[in-house]
Design an enzyme around this catalytic site. Structure first.
Site: not given
Ligand code: ADP
Ligand code: AMP
Length: 219
Positions: A13, A88, A122, A155, A166
């Site tokens: 995302k 969420r 990541r 992270r 999660r």
């Molecule tokens: P989210 O925001 O949904 O948690 P991220 O955008 O942080 O996901 O992506 C999670 C991990 O997957 C990151 O390390 C990112 O670089 C990698 N990633 C994102 N899109 C792709 C893809 N299409 N193919 C492979 N790896 C990806």
């Molecule tokens: P994300 O960066 O979207 O993966 O979010 C990381 C963490 O932030 C989550 O696991 C939650 O602990 C917190 N968080 C982010 N967005 C929300 C939300 N809308 N509601 C509650 N917790 C959140």
């Protein structure tokens, strides 16, 4: 356009939101990133939420709703916004309905095995928030951010124990949000497997094409 990206952790995302927000010229609002910034700055909110986040749990609804509501009072959201990681819970979706109803939700559809793989690799920049992946999207120089040279970190909530929490929180709390928006006919599903570019092209199609007169130079 008032858009939200919905999907499990690791679905891509944030990666796609950066591109879409540049292309559509609307702010990318990641509640996770806002909360991490609050932790880095050790604000009262940051101190309150860090335990929940580190363990992989959601932050209490009231805190995150207030934080987002305040952000949506800024004038830059007038042309629209792209939410990443909010709502969420159904409580958050109901609250959003009262102050900034969405007009589209994109659901990132992806098998769980792929998520585990993506999250395990990541790396993020603790200063600018840019996201990398050891396998699929490595930085130009190992371990440092391409944009600002900061050493990259894993992270704390990408450790396997927190990832398990999660994913289970996602199934229990966030999956019902998908049903909430499906019932309102706002959801487009996008298969989130394949390369970043392939997923981006699917998103463009789901949104009915790129905005007119705005090209890749916005990226
Ligand atoms: P989210 O925001 O949904 O948690 P991220 O955008 O942080 O996901 O992506 C999670 C991990 O997957 C990151 O390390 C990112 O670089 C990698 N990633 C994102 N899109 C792709 C893809 N299409 N193919 C492979 N790896 C990806
Ligand atoms: P994300 O960066 O979207 O993966 O979010 C990381 C963490 O932030 C989550 O696991 C939650 O602990 C917190 N968080 C982010 N967005 C929300 C939300 N809308 N509601 C509650 N917790 C959140």
């Amino acid at each position: 356009m008032r858009l939200s990206f919905l999907g499990p952790p690791g679905a891509g995302k944030g990666t796609q939101a950066q591109r879409v927000s540049a292309r559509w010229r609307i702010p990318h609002l990641s509640t996770g990133e806002m909360l991490r910034a609050a932790i880095r700055a050790q604000t009262p909110l940051g101190q309150e939420v860090q335990g929940f986040m580190r363990a992989g749990n959601l932050v209490p609804d009231a805190l995150v709703i207030r934080m987002l509501r305040e952000r949506l009072e800024q004038p830059d959201i007038r042309p629209g916004f792209l939410l990443d990681g909010f709502p969420r819970t159904v409580v958050q979706a109901e609250a959003l309905e009262t102050f900034a109803p969405l007009d589209r939700v994109l659901y990132f559809d992806i098998p769980e095995a792929e998520l585990l793989d993506r999250l395990a690799g990541r790396l993020s920049c603790p200063v600018c928030g840019r996201v990398y992946n050891l396998r699929s999207n490595p930085p130009r120089s190992p371990g440092v951010c391409d944009d600002d040279g900061t050493p990259l970190l894993q992270r704390p909530d990408d450790r396997p124990e927190a990832v398990r929490v999660r994913l289970s929180v996602y199934h229990q709390e966030t999956a019902p949000v998908l049903a909430y928006y499906r019932a309102r006919d706002l959801v487009e599903s996008v298969p989130a497997t394949g390369s970043v570019e392939e997923v981006y092209q699917r998103i463009l199609r789901a949104l009915g094409g790129a905005p007119p007169g705005r090209s890749e130079e916005a990226l």
